[in-house]
Design a protein around this motif. Sequence first.
Motif, PDB file in Angstrom:
ATOM      1  N   LYS A   1       1.037  -1.179   0.010  1.00 20.55           N
ATOM      2  CA  LYS A   1       0.150  -0.201   0.109  1.00 20.55           C
ATOM      3  C   LYS A   1       1.063   1.224   0.039  1.00 20.55           C
ATOM      4  O   LYS A   1       1.880   1.330   0.862  1.00 20.55           O
ATOM      5  CB  LYS A   1      -0.855   0.082   1.236  1.00 20.55           C
ATOM      6  N   THR A   2       0.738   2.270  -0.791  1.00 23.83           N
ATOM      7  CA  THR A   2       1.453   3.700  -0.987  1.00 23.83           C
ATOM      8  C   THR A   2       0.256   4.523  -0.426  1.00 23.83           C
ATOM      9  O   THR A   2      -0.570   4.891  -1.034  1.00 23.83           O
ATOM     10  CB  THR A   2       1.661   3.738  -2.514  1.00 23.83           C
ATOM     11  N   TYR A   3       1.180   5.381   0.570  1.00 18.94           N
ATOM     12  CA  TYR A   3       0.537   6.397   0.929  1.00 18.94           C
ATOM     13  C   TYR A   3       1.173   7.676   0.778  1.00 18.94           C
ATOM     14  O   TYR A   3       2.282   7.873   0.478  1.00 18.94           O
ATOM     15  CB  TYR A   3       0.662   6.360   2.523  1.00 18.94           C
ATOM     16  N   ASN A   4       0.409   8.697   0.782  1.00 17.83           N
ATOM     17  CA  ASN A   4       1.177  10.251   0.523  1.00 17.83           C
ATOM     18  C   ASN A   4       1.455  10.918   1.699  1.00 17.83           C
ATOM     19  O   ASN A   4       1.370  10.178   2.631  1.00 17.83           O
ATOM     20  CB  ASN A   4       0.366  11.229  -0.322  1.00 17.83           C
TER      21      ASN A   4
ATOM     22  N   ASN B   1      -0.946  11.082   4.476  1.00 17.65           N
ATOM     23  CA  ASN B   1      -1.466   9.714   4.970  1.00 17.65           C
ATOM     24  C   ASN B   1      -2.770   9.335   4.465  1.00 17.65           C
ATOM     25  O   ASN B   1      -3.516   8.541   4.898  1.00 17.65           O
ATOM     26  CB  ASN B   1      -1.647   9.599   6.479  1.00 17.65           C
ATOM     27  N   GLU B   2      -2.910   9.563   3.271  1.00 10.76           N
ATOM     28  CA  GLU B   2      -4.235   8.986   2.144  1.00 10.76           C
ATOM     29  C   GLU B   2      -3.518   8.029   1.309  1.00 10.76           C
ATOM     30  O   GLU B   2      -2.567   7.776   0.826  1.00 10.76           O
ATOM     31  CB  GLU B   2      -4.754  10.276   1.234  1.00 10.76           C
ATOM     32  N   LEU B   3      -4.475   6.840   1.215  1.00  5.89           N
ATOM     33  CA  LEU B   3      -4.045   5.727   0.605  1.00  5.89           C
ATOM     34  C   LEU B   3      -4.161   6.081  -0.996  1.00  5.89           C
ATOM     35  O   LEU B   3      -5.029   6.599  -1.559  1.00  5.89           O
ATOM     36  CB  LEU B   3      -5.112   4.540   0.822  1.00  5.89           C
ATOM     37  N   ILE B   4      -3.055   5.939  -1.491  1.00  3.21           N
ATOM     38  CA  ILE B   4      -3.018   6.196  -3.195  1.00  3.21           C
ATOM     39  C   ILE B   4      -2.976   4.990  -3.670  1.00  3.21           C
ATOM     40  O   ILE B   4      -3.694   5.008  -4.965  1.00  3.21           O
ATOM     41  CB  ILE B   4      -1.495   6.827  -3.270  1.00  3.21           C
TER      42      ILE B   4
ATOM     43  N   THR C   1      -2.980   0.559  -4.299  1.00  2.00           N
ATOM     44  CA  THR C   1      -2.717  -0.953  -3.642  1.00  2.00           C
ATOM     45  C   THR C   1      -2.300  -1.705  -4.782  1.00  2.00           C
ATOM     46  O   THR C   1      -2.835  -1.928  -5.781  1.00  2.00           O
ATOM     47  CB  THR C   1      -4.036  -1.545  -2.810  1.00  2.00           C
TER      48      THR C   1
END
Length: 77
Positions: free
Chosen positions: A32-35, A38-41, A43
């Motif tokens: 999972k990649t977050y900015n 801390n928002e999920l960008i 998966t």
Amino acid sequence: MEFLKKENIKIGVKFLSSGKNKIVCTVIDILKTYNSKNELIKTTYIEQHLFCGQNIKSEVVAVSVQRGNFDYLKTLK
């Protein structure tokens, strides 16, 4: 068995790869990649399959796992 939702894709889910030669693949990790907020960008899923006696790992997106969900496809026959 219903269509697999994105939230229900877990480690160990088996699915058939797309393409001419169908191979049974297994999800072995979830990335999972977050900015910075801390928002999920994004998966992505790491899958593993056997090719010529060796374990091959690659990244796939959720749609590939959903389309080839092995348990769901068995119920259609």
